[in-house]
Design an enzyme around this catalytic site. Sequence first.
Site, PDB file in Angstrom:
ATOM      1  N   GLU A 207      42.530  33.743  35.104  1.00 46.62           N
ATOM      2  CA  GLU A 207      43.235  32.763  34.025  1.00 46.62           C
ATOM      3  C   GLU A 207      42.406  31.774  33.276  1.00 46.62           C
ATOM      4  OE1 GLU A 207      44.104  33.432  37.052  1.00 46.62           O
ATOM      5  OE2 GLU A 207      46.193  34.610  36.917  1.00 46.62           O
ATOM      6  N   HIS A 276      54.652  29.843  43.965  1.00 44.15           N
ATOM      7  CA  HIS A 276      55.341  30.621  43.121  1.00 44.15           C
ATOM      8  C   HIS A 276      56.605  30.410  42.495  1.00 44.15           C
ATOM      9  CE1 HIS A 276      52.257  33.504  44.666  1.00 44.15           C
ATOM     10  NE2 HIS A 276      52.699  34.354  43.661  1.00 44.15           N
TER      11      HIS A 276
HETATM   12  C1  LIG Z   1      45.916  33.203  40.150  1.00 42.27           C
HETATM   13  C2  LIG Z   1      47.011  34.158  39.939  1.00 42.27           C
HETATM   14  N1  LIG Z   1      47.142  35.165  39.220  1.00 42.27           N
HETATM   15  C3  LIG Z   1      47.940  36.292  39.130  1.00 42.27           C
HETATM   16  C4  LIG Z   1      48.927  36.442  40.242  1.00 42.27           C
HETATM   17  C5  LIG Z   1      49.716  37.364  40.334  1.00 42.27           C
HETATM   18  N2  LIG Z   1      49.176  38.522  41.294  1.00 42.27           N
HETATM   19  C6  LIG Z   1      49.488  38.564  42.411  1.00 42.27           C
HETATM   20  S1  LIG Z   1      48.697  39.738  43.231  1.00 42.27           S
HETATM   21  C7  LIG Z   1      47.778  40.225  41.946  1.00 42.27           C
HETATM   22  C8  LIG Z   1      47.132  41.510  42.090  1.00 42.27           C
HETATM   23  C9  LIG Z   1      45.681  41.064  42.836  1.00 42.27           C
HETATM   24  O1  LIG Z   1      45.155  42.284  43.242  1.00 42.27           O
HETATM   25  P1  LIG Z   1      44.021  42.374  44.185  1.00 42.27           P
HETATM   26  O2  LIG Z   1      43.203  41.092  44.243  1.00 42.27           O
HETATM   27  O3  LIG Z   1      43.074  43.539  43.956  1.00 42.27           O
HETATM   28  O4  LIG Z   1      44.642  42.672  45.801  1.00 42.27           O
HETATM   29  P2  LIG Z   1      45.567  43.512  46.062  1.00 42.27           P
HETATM   30  O5  LIG Z   1      46.994  43.215  45.828  1.00 42.27           O
HETATM   31  O6  LIG Z   1      45.235  44.954  45.897  1.00 42.27           O
HETATM   32  O7  LIG Z   1      45.506  43.464  47.696  1.00 42.27           O
HETATM   33  C10 LIG Z   1      48.190  39.499  40.761  1.00 42.27           C
HETATM   34  C11 LIG Z   1      47.861  39.625  39.651  1.00 42.27           C
HETATM   35  C12 LIG Z   1      48.636  35.606  41.187  1.00 42.27           C
HETATM   36  N3  LIG Z   1      49.481  35.619  42.465  1.00 42.27           N
HETATM   37  N4  LIG Z   1      47.618  34.449  41.199  1.00 42.27           N
END
Ligand SMILES: Cc1ncc(C[n+]2csc(CCOP(=O)(O)OP(=O)(O)O)c2C)c(N)n1
Lengths: 473, 342
Positions: A207, A276
């Site tokens: 972000e 959130h």
């Molecule tokens: C700063 C931030 N940006 C976006 C999100 C929304 N979000 C939650 S999980 C996620 C994906 C994360 O993927 P990854 O790091 O690969 O972990 P996984 O879910 O695969 O375990 C996103 C975009 C968030 N929680 N925090």
Amino acid sequence: MPALSPTMEEGTLSKWLVKAGDKVRSGDVIAEIETDKATMEVEAVDEGVVEEILVPEGTEEVKVNTPIARLKGDGEASSPSSKPADPSPPAGEGGPRSGSDEGSRGNSADVPTSAGKPTETPHPSASPPPSPARGEGNDPDIPAGAKLTKVSVRDALRDAMAEEMRRDETVFLMGEEVAQYQGAYKVSRDLLQEFGPERIIDTPITEHGFTGLGVGASMAGLKPIVEFMTFNFAMQAIDQIINSAAKSRYMSGGQIQCSIVFRGPNGAASRAAAQHSQDYSSWYAHVPGLIVIAPYDAADAKGLLKAAIRDPNPVVFLEHEMMYGHEFDVPDVEDWVLPIGRAKIRRAGTDVTVTAHSRMVGFALEAAEQLAKAGIEAEVIDLRTLRPLDYMTVVESVKKTNRLVACEEGWGPMGVGAEVIARVIEHAFDYLDAPPARVHQEDVPLPYAANLEALSLPSVDRIVKAAKAVCYR
Amino acid sequence: MARAAAKQTTKAKTAKAPATSDKEDLLGFYRQMLLIRRFEERAGQLYGMGLIGGFCHLYIGQEAIAVGMQSIKQPGDQIITAYRAHGHMLACGVDPKAVMAELTGRAAGVAKGKSGSMHMFQPKRDFYGGHGIVGAQVSLGTGLGLANRYRKNGKVAFVYFGDGAANQGQVYESFNMAELWRLPVVYLIENNQYAMGTSVERSSAETHLYKRGASFNIPGAEVDGMDVSAVREAGAKAAEHARSGKGPFILEMKTYRYRGHSMSDPGKYRTREEIDAVRQHRDPIDHLQARLEAAGLADDAALKAIDAEIRKVVADAAEFARTAPEPDPSELYTDVYVETAA
Ligand SMILES: Cc1ncc(C[n+]2csc(CCOP(=O)(O)OP(=O)(O)O)c2C)c(N)n1
Ligand SMILES: [Mg+2]
């Protein structure tokens, strides 16, 4: 006595390295000075002969700018010496006050000549303007015979983006999951198909970085729409929004323009818990240089987002996840654009003014229905734009109802309601028949447990109670 | 320097069967992985029944990582991760009832029902969350490492994050400080190939995430995260590196999540075939079961007995979480600040 730091006010003249009669050249160390922080050497700034030591060594608490010795130059009258080259503190520290408080802009709008009787026209553009044209005009008339179509807030937002992208090729959308996934909340559905990956850009989860890229692109004249999956994640990027987007115009003396929209869902979803579920309305509305919009229904979502995209300034556009699926009438007209900076009276009433924005407008309208059954007619004002705030619409309403309840989803302290109430007190103090009330989230991080979450968030019921209370009912 | 580090950044040989794990270990791993699997399946059910709200991210498919690493963790080593936390908590030995009751938002939950699925903590079990903001735990975990070095206590912080999180800026700010100050941190990138709907290929210029420390001179290795013994072996090496004062180490755990990102993920970004292929050929639990049987360490009856035992634990946790009372309304205002004597 030289000031050796911006904060130094006095010091100890601990040692003289010259005596009367000595010849000095500029750059020679002539004395040592001690402050609470350090011992510093004082250099002569002129050539000449030390005529007289005015402050003996060992003297404490010598005020800055006190003459400490007299130096006689070649063929010159004696003059106080050993002032550093430029003793004036750096600009901004002790320099002239910038006078940037809203109230001291020399604009009479904020300073009523007598309580309750402001002299200016009741118009928000009279307040220190992010843009002088802000808030001109009313909502466009819906042409006779124009169809009203039921559209969800989600699709209204999408339509606004699509129409503006067709109209202006410098407009593009970037954010997490906006393209292939069609938007985490499906707000950007079908946009990739129409506009392609050059204009609908999936970003990594970065972000702070992509917001900076967006602001930079806007400096170069593009018109980015930066989607945050939710505004909770915009906190990673808030530095770029505030320090870069909001201030660059001012800092550049008007040379830089950041025409950019930051948008996404704001506020509490359902059981998403503390990290959130935050309402950032007052955070962004605090910042000069930003425009902050928080629409309630689909027609406003569309008309104000189109206006936001066209606006030459950075706009924070706060949506609400819980509203995305709600359908409202949207006028089926060619170009539905609404004025930024205008509140909207959603329900006329005579007994109490209720202000709200975003999802809380629906709560306020429901509360008004319940209040009507109890014989209280509430006037519900949808603020729509939080900065610039159309407080005069609220003031005019309170002059009629004499009572005010200010609602918001976020925390109360330093909040939107606090600002609305302050404006009303400034401009209509004498009209108030009861202390204004606020309805807002409890002053705790939003809990997860269903019962605690319900207790924490503002509700229709609480608005009804507050309205009755200010009506002494 | 950079060259030397690049050389250290190797692909770990993970094919060979580890000789280190005896029967007890392997059976223990099996039991723990099965507990996580069955627990998560039940959590998914409870979510479907409306007993769990908000966001709920399941760990199914990734069990070998939490369990393998737990086996080399020493008491006092800290664990920190993101919102996909249930499995890590169970591996840390947190009571399944308390985790499940947190998911249903009850007073008996690990956080009194205040946090829900995404933000659970139990520091007395060395578990430091449970963080909802992608990437935040990486700096926090590096700070746990800083505290360890400050105290010279010989502990290591195990800092988990996803392939998506690996793109956040603060990860690299943390990497730099961790290596600069030789902090005892093991970074564990759980590369399940997707961040929500975005594949690693679509989000990352360098898709070999174990190389991400190269410009900071942090060594890294790729590990088969579906093989509990491979995780254990690589984890032990990395932890030894960190514990001995050599600074951080990065392990990229190649893994896969079977379920959607969270419960509300339509999952159109990958095919059914892709998921099924992993389940059939790489499943960490099946894989271990086959090994146990092949090596004669457990027969069918023994494995069935473990299965029955786990099912009972999970059923009890679910029943407890379903029936336990909600928090008292007065809890709304507690725990905002540390109460100090007036
Ligand atoms: C700063 C931030 N940006 C976006 C999100 C929304 N979000 C939650 S999980 C996620 C994906 C994360 O993927 P990854 O790091 O690969 O972990 P996984 O879910 O695969 O375990 C996103 C975009 C968030 N929680 N925090
Ligand atoms: Mg991932």
